[in-house]
Design an enzyme around this catalytic site. Structure first.
Site, PDB file in Angstrom:
ATOM      1  N   PRO A 140      16.504  43.907   1.374  1.00  0.00           N
ATOM      2  CA  PRO A 140      17.263  42.624   2.102  1.00  0.00           C
ATOM      3  C   PRO A 140      16.747  42.730   3.531  1.00  0.00           C
ATOM      4  O   PRO A 140      15.194  42.631   4.424  1.00  0.00           O
ATOM      5  CB  PRO A 140      18.115  43.769   2.609  1.00  0.00           C
ATOM      6  CG  PRO A 140      18.644  44.892   1.809  1.00  0.00           C
ATOM      7  CD  PRO A 140      16.485  45.137   1.045  1.00  0.00           C
ATOM      8  N   CYS A 141      16.390  41.374   3.569  1.00  0.00           N
ATOM      9  CA  CYS A 141      16.004  40.652   4.754  1.00  0.00           C
ATOM     10  C   CYS A 141      17.442  40.261   6.444  1.00  0.00           C
ATOM     11  O   CYS A 141      16.650  40.785   7.173  1.00  0.00           O
ATOM     12  CB  CYS A 141      16.186  39.068   4.806  1.00  0.00           C
ATOM     13  SG  CYS A 141      14.745  38.700   3.382  1.00  0.00           S
ATOM     14  N   MET A 142      18.579  40.475   5.878  1.00  0.00           N
ATOM     15  CA  MET A 142      19.223  40.293   6.777  1.00  0.00           C
ATOM     16  C   MET A 142      19.870  42.707   6.943  1.00  0.00           C
ATOM     17  O   MET A 142      19.714  43.024   5.520  1.00  0.00           O
ATOM     18  CB  MET A 142      21.109  40.219   6.404  1.00  0.00           C
ATOM     19  CG  MET A 142      22.067  40.406   7.288  1.00  0.00           C
ATOM     20  SD  MET A 142      23.063  39.820   6.664  1.00  0.00           S
ATOM     21  CE  MET A 142      23.787  40.865   5.953  1.00  0.00           C
TER      22      MET A 142
END
Length: 214
Positions: A140-142
């Site tokens: 995940p980036c977030m």
């Protein structure tokens, strides 16, 4: 650190694009893609409810609606991850190695905390799972979302470890704002400002030409 505060997401996005294109440092990432990057860009959008995508931007209509739904949908839909799956079904109480007894719906958990105590500082969710994400490429980036209620407004803060400013910031914002609106409605408060902290704010080389137009 760069801090940007605007009324709407459209204005914020244009300002970030300009900052990255003007002041970003050029580098190659882990996939050998050329990017321009700024570290630690913080954007505060004070009126998320009246925000809309920039005119002519390629994330609009049904495509954007489907992406917003993914933030609330626990179904992973066959992807390596979705934020809805990470926030609503991925984690839970373990009874053995990789065996879950109870799945944890983090969205419902933070709503419960906010309903029970509107001054809580514990309404925080995570999407990063160190037990697997340190050992795979698609992660995940977030990685974090936090909610605070102050003066009957919901303040939302999200942390992105890595964010494609030209290609993904707009859908990321509207996915997050849909999630925040859901939480605000559930606890019966007004949707307040949304803050996005991008640790790596970058634009890919194939978007340099289009980004320069803004």
């Amino acid at each position: 650190m760069v801090t940007i505060k605007t009324a709407t997401a459209e204005d914020a996005w244009k300002m970030i694009v300009k900052q990255v294109m003007k002041n970003g440092i050029q580098l190659e990432d882990e996939r050998d893609s050329v990017t321009k990057e700024l570290l630690n860009v913080v954007v505060i959008v004070e009126e998320p409810s009246i925000s809309k995508p920039p005119e002519g931007y390629f994330w609009t209509g049904e495509k954007l609606k489907r992406y917003k739904k993914q933030f609330l949908d626990p179904d992973g839909q066959g992807f390596a991850y979705t934020y809805g799956n990470r926030l609503r079904e991925h984690f839970g109480f373990k009874v053995g190695k990789n065996i879950y007894r109870v799945k944890t719906d983090q969205i419902e958990a933070v709503i419960k905390r906010l309903r029970e105590n509107k001054t809580t500082r514990r309404a925080t969710m995570t999407a990063f799972d160190p037990s697997i994400d340190h050992y795979q490429d698609e992660i995940p980036c977030m990685i974090l979302v936090d909610f605070k209620i102050r003066k009957n407004k919901l303040y939302t803060t999200a942390l992105w470890r890595s964010q494609d400013i030209y290609g993904a910031w707009i859908p990321n914002f509207f996915g997050l704002s849909g999630l925040a609106d859901h939480v605000a409605g559930a606890v019966k408060v007004t949707l307040g400002p949304i803050t996005i902290h991008s640790i790596s704010a970058h634009i890919y080389e194939n978007n340099f030409k289009d980004a320069s137009k803004f």
